[in-house]
Every structure is written in structure tokens, then in C-alpha cells.
Design a protein around this motif. Sequence first.
Motif, PDB file in Angstrom:
ATOM      1  N   PRO A 210     -46.575  -0.518  16.862  1.00 59.26           N
ATOM      2  CA  PRO A 210     -45.822  -0.415  15.591  1.00 59.26           C
ATOM      3  C   PRO A 210     -44.382   0.024  15.797  1.00 59.26           C
ATOM      4  CG  PRO A 210     -47.992   0.623  15.404  1.00 59.26           C
ATOM      5  CD  PRO A 210     -47.796   0.335  16.860  1.00 59.26           C
ATOM      6  N   VAL A 211     -44.150   0.926  16.774  1.00 62.22           N
ATOM      7  CA  VAL A 211     -42.784   1.373  17.053  1.00 62.22           C
ATOM      8  C   VAL A 211     -41.929   0.209  17.530  1.00 62.22           C
ATOM      9  CG1 VAL A 211     -41.374   2.892  18.495  1.00 62.22           C
ATOM     10  CG2 VAL A 211     -43.568   3.700  17.591  1.00 62.22           C
ATOM     11  N   LEU A 212     -42.500  -0.598  18.417  1.00 58.21           N
ATOM     12  CA  LEU A 212     -41.764  -1.740  18.957  1.00 58.21           C
ATOM     13  C   LEU A 212     -41.473  -2.768  17.876  1.00 58.21           C
ATOM     14  CD1 LEU A 212     -40.718  -2.770  21.708  1.00 58.21           C
ATOM     15  CD2 LEU A 212     -42.803  -4.119  21.873  1.00 58.21           C
ATOM     16  N   THR A 213     -42.472  -3.041  17.024  1.00 64.32           N
ATOM     17  CA  THR A 213     -42.269  -4.004  15.931  1.00 64.32           C
ATOM     18  C   THR A 213     -41.162  -3.548  14.992  1.00 64.32           C
ATOM     19  OG1 THR A 213     -44.602  -4.646  16.040  1.00 64.32           O
ATOM     20  CG2 THR A 213     -43.395  -5.204  14.028  1.00 64.32           C
ATOM     21  N   ALA A 214     -41.183  -2.255  14.633  1.00 64.80           N
ATOM     22  CA  ALA A 214     -40.149  -1.715  13.751  1.00 64.80           C
ATOM     23  C   ALA A 214     -38.781  -1.773  14.420  1.00 64.80           C
ATOM     24  CB  ALA A 214     -40.495  -0.270  13.372  1.00 64.80           C
ATOM     25  N   LEU A 215     -38.737  -1.488  15.726  1.00 70.42           N
ATOM     26  CA  LEU A 215     -37.473  -1.532  16.464  1.00 70.42           C
ATOM     27  C   LEU A 215     -36.868  -2.932  16.415  1.00 70.42           C
ATOM     28  CD1 LEU A 215     -35.566   0.118  18.360  1.00 70.42           C
ATOM     29  CD2 LEU A 215     -36.870  -0.817  20.261  1.00 70.42           C
ATOM     30  N   MET A 216     -37.694  -3.968  16.615  1.00 67.57           N
ATOM     31  CA  MET A 216     -37.192  -5.346  16.567  1.00 67.57           C
ATOM     32  C   MET A 216     -36.731  -5.706  15.166  1.00 67.57           C
ATOM     33  SD  MET A 216     -39.609  -7.609  19.067  1.00 67.57           S
ATOM     34  CE  MET A 216     -38.670  -9.032  18.582  1.00 67.57           C
ATOM     35  N   ASP A 217     -37.486  -5.275  14.146  1.00 64.91           N
ATOM     36  CA  ASP A 217     -37.100  -5.579  12.761  1.00 64.91           C
ATOM     37  C   ASP A 217     -35.739  -4.989  12.434  1.00 64.91           C
ATOM     38  OD1 ASP A 217     -40.458  -5.347  11.335  1.00 64.91           O
ATOM     39  OD2 ASP A 217     -39.404  -6.981  12.344  1.00 64.91           O
ATOM     40  N   VAL A 218     -35.549  -3.705  12.801  1.00 61.64           N
ATOM     41  CA  VAL A 218     -34.275  -3.038  12.503  1.00 61.64           C
ATOM     42  C   VAL A 218     -33.135  -3.686  13.284  1.00 61.64           C
ATOM     43  CG1 VAL A 218     -33.008  -0.869  12.701  1.00 61.64           C
ATOM     44  CG2 VAL A 218     -35.373  -0.866  11.908  1.00 61.64           C
ATOM     45  N   ALA A 219     -33.371  -3.970  14.574  1.00 59.52           N
ATOM     46  CA  ALA A 219     -32.311  -4.543  15.408  1.00 59.52           C
ATOM     47  C   ALA A 219     -31.904  -5.921  14.921  1.00 59.52           C
ATOM     48  CB  ALA A 219     -32.767  -4.602  16.865  1.00 59.52           C
ATOM     49  N   SER A 220     -32.876  -6.761  14.510  1.00 60.60           N
ATOM     50  CA  SER A 220     -32.570  -8.143  14.137  1.00 60.60           C
ATOM     51  C   SER A 220     -31.982  -8.267  12.751  1.00 60.60           C
ATOM     52  CB  SER A 220     -33.840  -8.989  14.230  1.00 60.60           C
ATOM     53  OG  SER A 220     -34.825  -8.514  13.331  1.00 60.60           O
ATOM     54  N   THR A 221     -32.183  -7.253  11.891  1.00 60.06           N
ATOM     55  CA  THR A 221     -31.677  -7.354  10.512  1.00 60.06           C
ATOM     56  C   THR A 221     -30.482  -6.461  10.261  1.00 60.06           C
ATOM     57  OG1 THR A 221     -33.265  -5.657   9.797  1.00 60.06           O
ATOM     58  CG2 THR A 221     -33.953  -7.951   9.629  1.00 60.06           C
ATOM     59  N   SER A 222     -30.156  -5.582  11.198  1.00 58.46           N
ATOM     60  CA  SER A 222     -29.025  -4.675  10.992  1.00 58.46           C
ATOM     61  C   SER A 222     -27.717  -5.443  11.026  1.00 58.46           C
ATOM     62  CB  SER A 222     -29.025  -3.588  12.072  1.00 58.46           C
ATOM     63  OG  SER A 222     -27.853  -2.815  11.997  1.00 58.46           O
ATOM     64  N   GLY A 223     -26.818  -5.100  10.132  1.00 54.74           N
ATOM     65  CA  GLY A 223     -25.493  -5.739  10.134  1.00 54.74           C
ATOM     66  C   GLY A 223     -24.539  -5.097  11.115  1.00 54.74           C
ATOM     67  N   SER A 224     -24.977  -4.038  11.818  1.00 51.48           N
ATOM     68  CA  SER A 224     -24.106  -3.313  12.740  1.00 51.48           C
ATOM     69  C   SER A 224     -24.278  -3.840  14.155  1.00 51.48           C
ATOM     70  CB  SER A 224     -24.440  -1.827  12.691  1.00 51.48           C
ATOM     71  OG  SER A 224     -23.748  -1.120  13.699  1.00 51.48           O
ATOM     72  N   ASP A 225     -23.173  -3.713  14.951  1.00 48.83           N
ATOM     73  CA  ASP A 225     -23.255  -4.098  16.359  1.00 48.83           C
ATOM     74  C   ASP A 225     -23.839  -2.973  17.211  1.00 48.83           C
ATOM     75  OD1 ASP A 225     -22.155  -6.556  15.866  1.00 48.83           O
ATOM     76  OD2 ASP A 225     -20.097  -5.858  16.167  1.00 48.83           O
ATOM     77  N   SER A 226     -24.000  -1.780  16.647  1.00 49.69           N
ATOM     78  CA  SER A 226     -24.518  -0.648  17.414  1.00 49.69           C
ATOM     79  C   SER A 226     -26.018  -0.824  17.663  1.00 49.69           C
ATOM     80  CB  SER A 226     -24.270   0.654  16.657  1.00 49.69           C
ATOM     81  OG  SER A 226     -22.894   0.850  16.432  1.00 49.69           O
ATOM     82  N   PRO A 227     -26.489  -0.472  18.871  1.00 52.47           N
ATOM     83  CA  PRO A 227     -27.916  -0.630  19.170  1.00 52.47           C
ATOM     84  C   PRO A 227     -28.754   0.455  18.501  1.00 52.47           C
ATOM     85  CG  PRO A 227     -26.790   0.335  21.040  1.00 52.47           C
ATOM     86  CD  PRO A 227     -25.720  -0.005  20.039  1.00 52.47           C
ATOM     87  N   VAL A 228     -30.035   0.193  18.366  1.00 54.40           N
ATOM     88  CA  VAL A 228     -30.991   1.192  17.892  1.00 54.40           C
ATOM     89  C   VAL A 228     -31.948   1.497  19.033  1.00 54.40           C
ATOM     90  CG1 VAL A 228     -30.844   0.557  15.471  1.00 54.40           C
ATOM     91  CG2 VAL A 228     -32.439  -0.641  16.936  1.00 54.40           C
ATOM     92  N   GLY A 229     -32.506   2.728  19.044  1.00 53.12           N
ATOM     93  CA  GLY A 229     -33.298   3.136  20.193  1.00 53.12           C
ATOM     94  C   GLY A 229     -34.637   3.733  19.832  1.00 53.12           C
ATOM     95  N   ALA A 230     -35.503   3.813  20.825  1.00 50.38           N
ATOM     96  CA  ALA A 230     -36.827   4.419  20.665  1.00 50.38           C
ATOM     97  C   ALA A 230     -37.369   4.742  22.050  1.00 50.38           C
ATOM     98  CB  ALA A 230     -37.772   3.481  19.928  1.00 50.38           C
ATOM     99  N   SER A 231     -38.416   5.586  22.070  1.00 48.39           N
ATOM    100  CA  SER A 231     -39.126   5.904  23.310  1.00 48.39           C
ATOM    101  C   SER A 231     -40.518   5.290  23.240  1.00 48.39           C
ATOM    102  CB  SER A 231     -39.234   7.422  23.497  1.00 48.39           C
ATOM    103  OG  SER A 231     -37.943   8.000  23.638  1.00 48.39           O
ATOM    104  N   ALA A 232     -41.034   4.848  24.394  1.00 46.69           N
ATOM    105  CA  ALA A 232     -42.351   4.216  24.426  1.00 46.69           C
ATOM    106  C   ALA A 232     -42.941   4.376  25.822  1.00 46.69           C
ATOM    107  CB  ALA A 232     -42.252   2.747  24.039  1.00 46.69           C
ATOM    108  N   LYS A 233     -44.142   3.825  25.996  1.00 44.75           N
ATOM    109  CA  LYS A 233     -44.796   3.850  27.296  1.00 44.75           C
ATOM    110  C   LYS A 233     -45.265   2.446  27.651  1.00 44.75           C
ATOM    111  CE  LYS A 233     -46.369   8.660  27.260  1.00 44.75           C
ATOM    112  NZ  LYS A 233     -47.530   9.575  27.368  1.00 44.75           N
TER     113      LYS A 233
END
Length: 577
Positions: A210-233
Motif C-alpha cells: 500500500p505504501v508503494l502504491t500510494a507513493l506512485m499515485d502521489v508522484a504521478s499526479t503531483s504538479g510539482s517537480d520535487s520528488p516524494v519519498g518513503a521507506s520500505a523493505k
Amino acid sequence: MTEGNPAPLPQRWSHTAAAEPTVATTIRRRLHQWSLELGLSRAVVDDIVLGVYEALANVVEHAYRSVPEPGTMTITAAYEHRTLTVTVSDTGTWRPPTPTTDRSHGLQLAAAVADELVVDHRPGFGTVVTAVWTNPVTAARSQSAMIEGSPMSATAADLLDTAPCGVFSVDVATARILYANAAAARITARTSDSLVGTPVTDLFTSEFEPVLTALMDVASTSGSDSPVGASAKLTGATVRDAAIAVSILANSLQTPTGAVSVTMTLHNDTERRVRETDLITARDDAETAQDTAEAAQDHAEAALDRSQDALGASEEARKVAEAEMTQVQILASTLQRTLLPPILSAPTGMNVAAHYHPASIDEVGGDFYDVFPLDNETWGFFLGDVSGKGAGAAAVTSLTRYTLRAAAVFDRDPIAVLKNLNTVLHHEFHGDDPRFCTVVFGTITPGPDGALVHLASGGHPPALRITHDAVVDFVDTTGGQLVGALAEPHFASVSVSLQPGDVMAFYTDGLTEAIVGPGRTRFDDEGGLESFAARKGPTTASRIVDDLTSLLASFGAGLQDDVALLAFEVPPADADS
């Protein structure tokens, strides 16, 4: 097709059918699917479908109107030796262009998107159109390109492949990996080849999906050029490495064709701490080395050399970027011209004027208009606005224009014409890529004492009428719904008589929705268009179009959408012939 054992892809297919508009749309859909199954990129598939559909429209213009029965059309597609060849032929009768008809510019559009286009007019036997794409780009292109359509130098690709952090490029539509560099392969304990095509979620433990899915959703729909981050295993290749802690940074890239991918930067937390320690040590060593003047001088000279090299590379990159932008603007302008009539003919005894104002020179818009004869007495016209921009909107605009023209030939009733267009658009684009438009279609019949206009509206702004004695009103078409959005929409129709000296003007919503004040106040929120026309008094078709064009220029950055203008005028009785 089963995972791991794909069935062989068809390299050739052909189809013969009656040359009818609905059959043409079915063939278009089958060509789209076949091209994707070949593994061609979505950008290339858009070009192929757009070019071939223009050839099919050419068939409808000729074979479909054969007497007494519609002729036939045949499409043959083959992909051999990295070359795609599509042939469209018909059994109709070729009609050469005349001064009062709008022909052949559709084939100009096909030529613009194909590598080679050959048109063979066979008098008495129909027409053969052959389009060729040489070495089309596939979805599994070289890893050094990473993302479809992105220009990347060999040096940049080498730096990416040898970067110390892992880099993925993930297709948003399928969530599959398009590219993985060497560090990504090392961190995940896999090979780069095995990573390509793998669902990105397969690399991580289940609790982080779920974290990865949310990360992709935010990254692909954000209007900003700044990256978004998360931690995972990560799910490791061995029991000892079954839970590798990583940090992820993600941002999106959208190509000019609209395709979206997410670039993920992967950092092994343990390796990152080691690299940080190495960097700190290196910094301390550098500070110690600066204690001697000779070392400082050497470093300064080396830094100057590197700076000069970087400046030269930056200037070269700027020139390349400017050249590429110029090519994009030329292509957009060329495509836009093919979607508008090259010559605007006026109904007998009337005057007509039109103007198209693009909001951006870098994108193809979806506004369109046309005027054409139906017989010796009556003319057809339409003006509309397709949702979206770019190649996808251009394909829908082309389909809309030819459908309106073809439908009017068989039943010129405005409501019937809009229903025909709705059937085609709703059938063609009701799935994952819905497309619709607002449009007004009408017929105009000049007479000795004026002209009679019958029109129908599908969700389009009302026409503006300015009478010979300076009375300004809107033609009421309230209730008309969007074309292509619903299976059975309602369309509003009305008949209007124009007297000598009267003018009727049509426009798209880019005019009325221009931002003109604080709080995003729009131009027509308080009746601005009617007031503007009233101040101009009695007018002519060319004068009202010129006045509105000057108004558009005054909006500046507030004009955020394309605008199409179309005006008809019945000349005053005492006007010069």
C-alpha cells in the motif's frame, strides 16, 4: 496469453468491409490493439492510428458515397524487418479537389505523422493509400533511454547506469518496470534484464505494497517537480537478506504524447551510511590537502577547467533544447493547420469570417470549425471544442470533423447530425479513454430577403446575434448536452431568420472563461460578451471577428484555452455587390 509463455504475435492482418463510418471506427480500434500487441510504444501507436484513420476518412469521402451502394474498403497491415506498412484501398471513384470543397488536407496530416506516404489515384477503380513507418520505437526500447521519448546523451546514460544508487523507471499504467540500472540490480539481488517487465510491487514485502502504491499515485499526479519519498523493505533473494531496508524517492515524467512514468531512486540504507562515511572522510582529506598552497593552486586550476567544460556542455545542452522545442512547435503548428479549413468559402450572397487563437504554440488544441456546401442552395457549418490537447485530441478532432461532414450528406437535420456524431464518439471512446466535445451544427439557406438558419447545440455556448439596428441577443439553445459523454443525450435545436445587415457569431468557451480579474473572475461572469457586442453597434462578420481577436490579445496570460471564432453576415440591401 499466459505469463512467461506469450503466444506469437500476428505480424500481418487484413480486413475488407463496406466503406461506412462505423466500420472505419471498428477497424481503427483493431489497428490500435494490434499495434500495442506488437510491442510498439504508445506514442508511435497514436501516430499510426491517427495517420491510418485519415486514410480511412479519405475512403469514406470516396467509396462510401458511391452510387447506388457504398463501395468497399480494404486495410492491410504488415510488420516485417522492423518496418510497419499499412495499405488502405477503396473501390470508389476519385473526386479531385474543387474550389468549393475541403479535401486532401487529411492526407497531409497522415503524411505528417508517417515516415512515408504514397497516394495512388486510380480513375474508375478507387484510391490506394500506403503509409510506412521505418524502425518504429517499441515499448522495450534501449535501457539507456529509460523513458519513451526522452532525449538522453550517451554520457548521461552511462552516468545513470553507473550511479551508486538504484534507479527504476516504472510505467504508471501497468506498474511494471521499464528500466533498471546496475545498482538497482545489485540492491535487489537480480539482473537488470529480469527486473524489466516485473511488477514493481513484487520487489517489496507485502506490508509495504500500500505504501508503494500510494507513493506512485502521489508522484504521478503531483504538479510539482520535487520528488516524494518513503521507506520500505525489499524481498531479498536469500533468507539472510529477506528484509533489506531501503529509502525511496519518486517523481514523474510526462512525455509530449502524454505517457506518464515514475522514476524511483532506491537507496540501500546500510550502503548509504557507508557512502556518507566515505564522503565525510574524503571531505576531511580535502581540507587537509588545502593546507599547502601548491595543492590549493592545483585544485583551483582543475576546478577552473571543469567549470569551463561544464559551461560549454551547458550551452550546448541549451542549444539542443531550443532546437527540439522549435521542432515541437513546428509539428504542433502543422498538425493544427490540417485540422482547420485552408480556405473558408461563404454561402451565396453572404459574408463569412473566422479566426483560431491558440493558447499555446507547443500543443495541438481541440477547437475546430468548418463551412461547406450541401447543395446549390444550402450550406452546412459547425464549430466545437474537443476535450483535452495533444495528439489524442487531434485524433478526436479529425474524427469529429469527418463524421459531421459525412453525416450531413445523408441527413442534414442538425439533431440527426449530432446524434450520428454522438454514436461514433460514444462507441469509440467510452472505455478507459473517454472523449467528448461541445459542438454546434447548423444549415444556412440564403434567400432574396435574408437567410434562414437551422442549428442544434450539444453543450456549446449560445450563438451571438447582432441585428442591423444594433440589438444584441443570444440564440437560446439551453438544454443541449455534451456529445459523446452519454449513450442517449438531449440536443437543443432552434431556427433563426437573419435580415439584411444582421450578423450571427459563434465562439468556443476559451473566450467567455478568460480570467480578467482577482479571484479568477471570468470575462463573461457578468455578461461581458453581450456588453462588448452592444458597444460595437451594427457590425459585419469580418469586423466582429477582428474586434473579438483584439479582445483576446488584451487578455494576456488570462487567456488559458484555445478560442475558435466563426461569423456569418447578410450584407445590407444597399451594400456593394
